[in-house]
Design a protein around this motif. Structure first.
Motif, PDB file in Angstrom:
ATOM      1  N   PRO A 431       1.064  -1.174   0.128  1.00  0.00           N
ATOM      2  CA  PRO A 431      -0.181   0.333   0.428  1.00  0.00           C
ATOM      3  C   PRO A 431       0.732   1.190   0.458  1.00  0.00           C
ATOM      4  CG  PRO A 431      -0.604  -1.498   1.626  1.00  0.00           C
ATOM      5  CD  PRO A 431       0.753  -2.374   1.113  1.00  0.00           C
ATOM      6  N   GLU A 432       2.028   1.264   0.919  1.00  0.00           N
ATOM      7  CA  GLU A 432       2.602   1.710   0.914  1.00  0.00           C
ATOM      8  C   GLU A 432       3.244   3.038  -0.703  1.00  0.00           C
ATOM      9  OE1 GLU A 432       4.332   6.092   2.729  1.00  0.00           O
ATOM     10  OE2 GLU A 432       2.432   4.656   2.723  1.00  0.00           O
ATOM     11  N   LEU A 433       3.883   1.715  -1.240  1.00  0.00           N
ATOM     12  CA  LEU A 433       4.739   1.963  -2.445  1.00  0.00           C
ATOM     13  C   LEU A 433       3.728   2.573  -3.620  1.00  0.00           C
ATOM     14  CD1 LEU A 433       6.882   2.119  -4.755  1.00  0.00           C
ATOM     15  CD2 LEU A 433       6.402  -0.446  -4.024  1.00  0.00           C
ATOM     16  N   ALA A 434       2.482   2.053  -3.203  1.00  0.00           N
ATOM     17  CA  ALA A 434       1.433   2.108  -4.059  1.00  0.00           C
ATOM     18  C   ALA A 434       1.194   3.888  -4.459  1.00  0.00           C
ATOM     19  CB  ALA A 434      -0.101   1.799  -3.641  1.00  0.00           C
ATOM     20  N   ARG A 435       0.973   4.520  -2.803  1.00  0.00           N
ATOM     21  CA  ARG A 435       0.327   5.759  -2.845  1.00  0.00           C
ATOM     22  C   ARG A 435       1.716   6.476  -2.998  1.00  0.00           C
ATOM     23  NH1 ARG A 435       2.221   9.396   0.959  1.00  0.00           N
ATOM     24  NH2 ARG A 435       3.485   7.841   1.830  1.00  0.00           N
ATOM     25  N   ILE A 436       3.539   5.904  -3.157  1.00  0.00           N
ATOM     26  CA  ILE A 436       4.424   6.584  -3.265  1.00  0.00           C
ATOM     27  C   ILE A 436       4.063   6.938  -4.878  1.00  0.00           C
ATOM     28  CG2 ILE A 436       6.877   6.578  -3.111  1.00  0.00           C
ATOM     29  CD1 ILE A 436       6.152   5.504  -0.391  1.00  0.00           C
ATOM     30  N   THR A 437       3.697   5.765  -5.883  1.00  0.00           N
ATOM     31  CA  THR A 437       4.015   5.719  -7.203  1.00  0.00           C
ATOM     32  C   THR A 437       2.725   6.740  -7.663  1.00  0.00           C
ATOM     33  OG1 THR A 437       4.561   3.597  -6.774  1.00  0.00           O
ATOM     34  CG2 THR A 437       3.541   4.314  -9.159  1.00  0.00           C
ATOM     35  N   ALA A 438       1.807   6.606  -7.345  1.00  0.00           N
ATOM     36  CA  ALA A 438       0.658   7.656  -7.751  1.00  0.00           C
ATOM     37  C   ALA A 438       1.140   8.875  -7.284  1.00  0.00           C
ATOM     38  CB  ALA A 438      -0.710   7.333  -6.733  1.00  0.00           C
ATOM     39  N   GLU A 439       1.910   9.364  -5.856  1.00  0.00           N
ATOM     40  CA  GLU A 439       1.718  10.698  -5.664  1.00  0.00           C
ATOM     41  C   GLU A 439       2.884  11.288  -7.232  1.00  0.00           C
ATOM     42  OE1 GLU A 439       2.730  10.927  -1.740  1.00  0.00           O
ATOM     43  OE2 GLU A 439      -0.010  10.971  -0.976  1.00  0.00           O
ATOM     44  N   GLY A 440       4.263  10.639  -7.155  1.00  0.00           N
ATOM     45  CA  GLY A 440       5.064  10.729  -7.966  1.00  0.00           C
ATOM     46  C   GLY A 440       4.803  11.006  -9.334  1.00  0.00           C
ATOM     47  N   ARG A 441       3.857  10.191  -9.034  1.00  0.00           N
ATOM     48  CA  ARG A 441       3.207  10.893 -10.982  1.00  0.00           C
ATOM     49  C   ARG A 441       2.428  10.919 -11.196  1.00  0.00           C
ATOM     50  NH1 ARG A 441       5.734   7.546 -15.592  1.00  0.00           N
ATOM     51  NH2 ARG A 441       4.262   7.524 -17.128  1.00  0.00           N
ATOM     52  N   VAL A 442       1.932  12.186 -10.640  1.00  0.00           N
ATOM     53  CA  VAL A 442       1.254  13.158 -10.470  1.00  0.00           C
ATOM     54  C   VAL A 442       2.109  14.207 -10.401  1.00  0.00           C
ATOM     55  CG1 VAL A 442      -0.281  14.913  -9.231  1.00  0.00           C
ATOM     56  CG2 VAL A 442      -0.853  12.446  -9.217  1.00  0.00           C
ATOM     57  N   ALA A 443       3.043  14.840  -9.478  1.00  0.00           N
ATOM     58  CA  ALA A 443       3.945  15.951  -9.881  1.00  0.00           C
ATOM     59  C   ALA A 443       4.877  15.746 -11.009  1.00  0.00           C
ATOM     60  CB  ALA A 443       4.617  15.373  -7.975  1.00  0.00           C
ATOM     61  N   GLU A 444       5.088  14.561 -11.198  1.00  0.00           N
ATOM     62  CA  GLU A 444       5.582  14.473 -12.499  1.00  0.00           C
ATOM     63  C   GLU A 444       5.259  15.101 -13.242  1.00  0.00           C
ATOM     64  OE1 GLU A 444       8.009  11.056 -15.637  1.00  0.00           O
ATOM     65  OE2 GLU A 444       7.330  10.750 -13.699  1.00  0.00           O
ATOM     66  N   PHE A 445       3.689  14.514 -13.725  1.00  0.00           N
ATOM     67  CA  PHE A 445       3.442  15.432 -14.695  1.00  0.00           C
ATOM     68  C   PHE A 445       3.129  16.685 -14.362  1.00  0.00           C
ATOM     69  CE2 PHE A 445       1.008  10.853 -16.020  1.00  0.00           C
ATOM     70  CZ  PHE A 445       2.051  10.259 -16.570  1.00  0.00           C
ATOM     71  N   ALA A 446       3.068  17.110 -13.539  1.00  0.00           N
ATOM     72  CA  ALA A 446       2.253  18.225 -13.042  1.00  0.00           C
ATOM     73  C   ALA A 446       3.638  19.220 -13.666  1.00  0.00           C
ATOM     74  CB  ALA A 446       1.890  18.379 -11.437  1.00  0.00           C
ATOM     75  N   GLU A 447       4.804  18.926 -13.423  1.00  0.00           N
ATOM     76  CA  GLU A 447       6.484  19.561 -13.152  1.00  0.00           C
ATOM     77  C   GLU A 447       6.075  19.844 -14.702  1.00  0.00           C
ATOM     78  OE1 GLU A 447      10.506  18.851 -13.345  1.00  0.00           O
ATOM     79  OE2 GLU A 447       9.449  17.445 -12.211  1.00  0.00           O
ATOM     80  N   HIS A 448       5.666  18.606 -15.814  1.00  0.00           N
ATOM     81  CA  HIS A 448       5.494  18.813 -17.364  1.00  0.00           C
ATOM     82  C   HIS A 448       5.083  19.625 -18.415  1.00  0.00           C
ATOM     83  CE1 HIS A 448       9.367  15.833 -16.920  1.00  0.00           C
ATOM     84  NE2 HIS A 448       9.740  15.391 -17.969  1.00  0.00           N
ATOM     85  N   GLY A 449       4.001  20.290 -17.492  1.00  0.00           N
ATOM     86  CA  GLY A 449       2.756  21.021 -17.514  1.00  0.00           C
ATOM     87  C   GLY A 449       1.249  20.880 -18.297  1.00  0.00           C
ATOM     88  N   TRP A 450       0.925  18.675 -17.607  1.00  0.00           N
ATOM     89  CA  TRP A 450      -0.462  18.552 -18.354  1.00  0.00           C
ATOM     90  C   TRP A 450      -1.088  18.595 -17.037  1.00  0.00           C
ATOM     91  CZ3 TRP A 450       0.408  16.460 -22.592  1.00  0.00           C
ATOM     92  CH2 TRP A 450       2.030  15.908 -23.290  1.00  0.00           C
ATOM     93  N   ASP A 451      -2.061  18.379 -17.444  1.00  0.00           N
ATOM     94  CA  ASP A 451      -3.648  18.777 -16.616  1.00  0.00           C
ATOM     95  C   ASP A 451      -3.491  17.483 -16.193  1.00  0.00           C
ATOM     96  OD1 ASP A 451      -6.074  18.741 -15.078  1.00  0.00           O
ATOM     97  OD2 ASP A 451      -7.398  20.605 -17.327  1.00  0.00           O
ATOM     98  N   VAL A 452      -3.243  17.787 -14.796  1.00  0.00           N
ATOM     99  CA  VAL A 452      -2.952  16.331 -14.055  1.00  0.00           C
ATOM    100  C   VAL A 452      -4.480  14.978 -13.190  1.00  0.00           C
ATOM    101  CG1 VAL A 452      -0.823  15.890 -13.534  1.00  0.00           C
ATOM    102  CG2 VAL A 452      -2.381  17.147 -11.832  1.00  0.00           C
ATOM    103  N   ARG A 453      -5.320  16.503 -13.804  1.00  0.00           N
ATOM    104  CA  ARG A 453      -6.926  16.689 -12.717  1.00  0.00           C
ATOM    105  C   ARG A 453      -7.381  15.306 -13.153  1.00  0.00           C
ATOM    106  NH1 ARG A 453      -9.352  22.547 -13.768  1.00  0.00           N
ATOM    107  NH2 ARG A 453      -8.318  21.854 -15.788  1.00  0.00           N
ATOM    108  N   GLN A 454      -7.478  15.068 -14.237  1.00  0.00           N
ATOM    109  CA  GLN A 454      -8.568  13.805 -15.255  1.00  0.00           C
ATOM    110  C   GLN A 454      -7.943  12.400 -14.902  1.00  0.00           C
ATOM    111  OE1 GLN A 454     -10.482  14.510 -18.997  1.00  0.00           O
ATOM    112  NE2 GLN A 454     -10.498  15.942 -18.464  1.00  0.00           N
ATOM    113  N   MET A 455      -6.122  12.535 -14.297  1.00  0.00           N
ATOM    114  CA  MET A 455      -5.136  11.712 -14.948  1.00  0.00           C
ATOM    115  C   MET A 455      -5.842  10.589 -13.587  1.00  0.00           C
ATOM    116  SD  MET A 455      -1.458  11.242 -12.368  1.00  0.00           S
ATOM    117  CE  MET A 455      -0.669  10.390 -12.604  1.00  0.00           C
TER     118      MET A 455
END
Length: 571
Positions: A431-455
């Motif tokens: 569960p903890e790795l799952a949470r970190i993976t999801a949060e990290g992916r959102v941060a990565e996409f946001a940094e590249h300018g993607w709209d993460v609201r529908q991710m």
């Protein structure tokens, strides 16, 4: 029987746990951290117990992980499979059309066996090489494959080692070569027990984790032997080497050059071509330059061509697309392979790359695409090109790709304009790795300018389900029409030497930035593409329209091409 051996220089005592017993191993006579154990028959489960721990660890070089990456290894007899491809003599990349697929989402079945049932579709399309995303053992059931920790083992849910061999056999029976994506620049976040055995990693990090210690001789051998295993024991025809720019190696001979030399030797011994293809962000022809000046790989991915095509078709300019989009950029990449060849990269904030010598470098050495797993999957929602551009421009893009002087690669489903998205997905049990993976992916996409609201959450099973190709779409007239277009273009490319000519010195591009048209010179042919919304009259004396995606009118010294239309004309 197979002798159990392991490199574990960090352990002072090693035991093999099998059948409920812990059997002692002995240090190898010549030392160097190797331990020797008992001979075990095929099918025997075993694991290693290090020092005074009671925790059993899988074999770092396990060939079979039927219980997942945390469970025991199983002895596998590489010589037991009855190969049927004795007459296969391989295929090089000189006239290749590559098809990239992910075994777990290529079909609803998600196995090698299920993928085999679709190989005739690829043959009918005109594909020459099937490129598999990584198939080595990863944590969980479904994953892109780049979280691999069992580098030598074939992912059990796909069908395990025999499943891969049957798939390769089936490809070869149909004349299809097989390329395999392999990852040597990092290990996944769960199931990586290698550091407990020895210094497989070194200080420092790349984008995906700690650095692999390729300057350590035993680790270097671990990597090279893995590559040779796929080519020799699984009869794979080539390897796509993931993100080689993340391999930090200051050795006198770079790992890639050493690997290329050993693969060339294996190729000569096997009597068939074996290809190494680098994914490199460096824009450096050193990858494909023969030794001693370069590493001597067969080919490399060329993201600049993708970016030029994508930005020109979609109008996107965010992130790494910021320098792309003008037709002048497309013209440069079609004649020089790279946009950034020592020029300033706005996205990187520095000068980037080195120039390609068109007279000395064949275009087929650059693998190019309109879409691939990265360029689709690394968007916030995994949306494919059909969501971004109208069908007419999809057809224009296909014409430009499949008449280019490079090696074209299709992303699974592209040939029928598949509507299924391909988002990032994982199935980490922790569960903890799952949470970190999801949060990290959102941060990565946001940094590249993607709209993460529908991710979608990568751990949500719906992310994996959404990525599975819908083959029923081929019943639709619209999707069938796109498939027929791809089939016709690939057949035309194969039939006309000028359209797969890899001599970059023979390529020229005319364009009008404002009117948004360009003409690519390909021997006796001109590939005219109108990306604009109005018809364009081009000063071009053409004798025959060989292929067109829309309205084209010939006059004595000109042609008129409709909006968002591409045409191949003979002059």
């Amino acid at each position: 029987m197979t002798e159990i051996v392991v490199w574990a220089p960090r352990a002072s005592r090693v035991r093999v746990r099998t059948g409920g017993d812990d059997l002692p191993m002995r240090p190898a006579p010549d030392g160097d951290g190797w331990w020797l154990g008992p001979d075990l028959p095929p099918g025997t489960d075993y694991a290693f117990v290090l020092d005074d721990s009671d925790q059993a660890r899988p074999d770092p070089a396990s060939r079979w992980q039927p219980h997942g990456v945390h469970g025991p290894s199983r002895v596998y007899d590489q010589d037991a499979y009855p190969w049927q491809d004795g007459r296969w003599r391989g295929r090089d990349l000189t006239s290749a059309v590559v098809y990239e697929l992910h075994v777990g989402t290529f079909t609803p079945g998600g196995t090698f066996s299920a993928a085999t049932e679709r190989l005739d579709h690829l043959v009918g399309l005109g594909i020459t090489h099937v490129e598999l995303l990584p198939v080595n053992a990863v944590n969980g059931v479904w994953n892109w494959g780049y979280d691999g920790v069992g580098w030598y083992a074939v992912h059990a849910p796909y069908g395990g080692p025999d499943g891969l061999k049957r798939f390769v056999d089936a490809c070869h029976a149909r004349g299809l070569a097989v390329l395999l994506d392999v990852v040597y620049n990092h290990l996944g976040p769960s199931g990586n027990y290698l550091p407990e055995f020895g210094p497989y990693l070194k200080s420092g990090r790349n984008t995906w984790g700690e650095l692999v210690n390729v300057e350590e001789p035993a680790v270097r051998r671990f990597v090279i032997d893995n590559a040779l295993m796929w080519l020799r024991d699984y009869h794979v025809d080539g390897l796509r080497l993931d993100a080689v720019h993340a391999l930090q190696d200051s050795s006198p001979v770079h790992l890639l050059a050493e690997l290329a030399g050993e693969v060339d030797a294996l190729s000569k011994a096997a009597g068939r071509p074996l290809s190494l293809i680098a994914e490199s962000d460096l824009n450096d022809p050193v990858m494909i330059t023969p030794p001693p000046a370069g590493y001597g790989l067969a080919a490399q991915w060329d993201d600049d061509v993708h970016h030029a095509l994508h930005a020109a078709l979609t109008g996107e300019r965010q992130g790494y697309y910021c320098d792309f989009g003008p037709l002048s950029v497309l013209a440069k990449t079609f004649t020089c392979a790279f946009l950034h060849d020592g020029t300033y990269s706005t996205f990187r904030g520095k000068d980037w790359g080195r120039p390609v010598d068109p007279a000395a470098t064949a275009g087929w050495r650059f693998v190019v695409c309109l879409q691939n797993h990265d360029q689709v999957g690394n968007r916030a929602v995994g949306d494919r090109l059909p969501e971004l551009v109208p069908p007419a421009l999809l057809r224009v893009g296909a014409v430009l790709l499949l008449t280019s002087p490079f090696t074209p690669m299709l992303w699974m489903g592209e040939e029928w304009a598949a509507s299924t998205r391909w988002p990032f997905f994982t199935s980490h049990p922790e569960p903890e790795l799952a949470r970190i993976t999801a949060e990290g992916r959102v941060a990565e996409f946001a940094e590249h300018g993607w709209d993460v609201r529908q991710m979608i959450d990568p751990q949500d099973p719906a992310a994996h389900r959404e990525a599975i190709l819908d083959w029923d779409e081929l019943a639709s007239a619209e999707h069938r029409a796109m498939l027929e277009l791809y089939r016709a273009l690939i057949a035309l490319r194969a039939a006309e030497p000028d359209l797969h000519d890899a001599d970059l010195t023979r390529v020229a591009v005319d364009y009008d930035e404002d009117a948004r048209w360009l003409v690519v010179h390909r021997g006796r042919f001109r590939v005219a593409a109108n990306l604009g919304d109005s018809s364009a009259q081009l000063a071009l004396a053409a004798r025959e329209v060989v292929f067109s995606t829309g309205a084209v009118d010939l006059a004595l010294d000109s042609i008129t091409i409709g909006p968002q239309t591409a045409a191949i004309v003979r002059v």
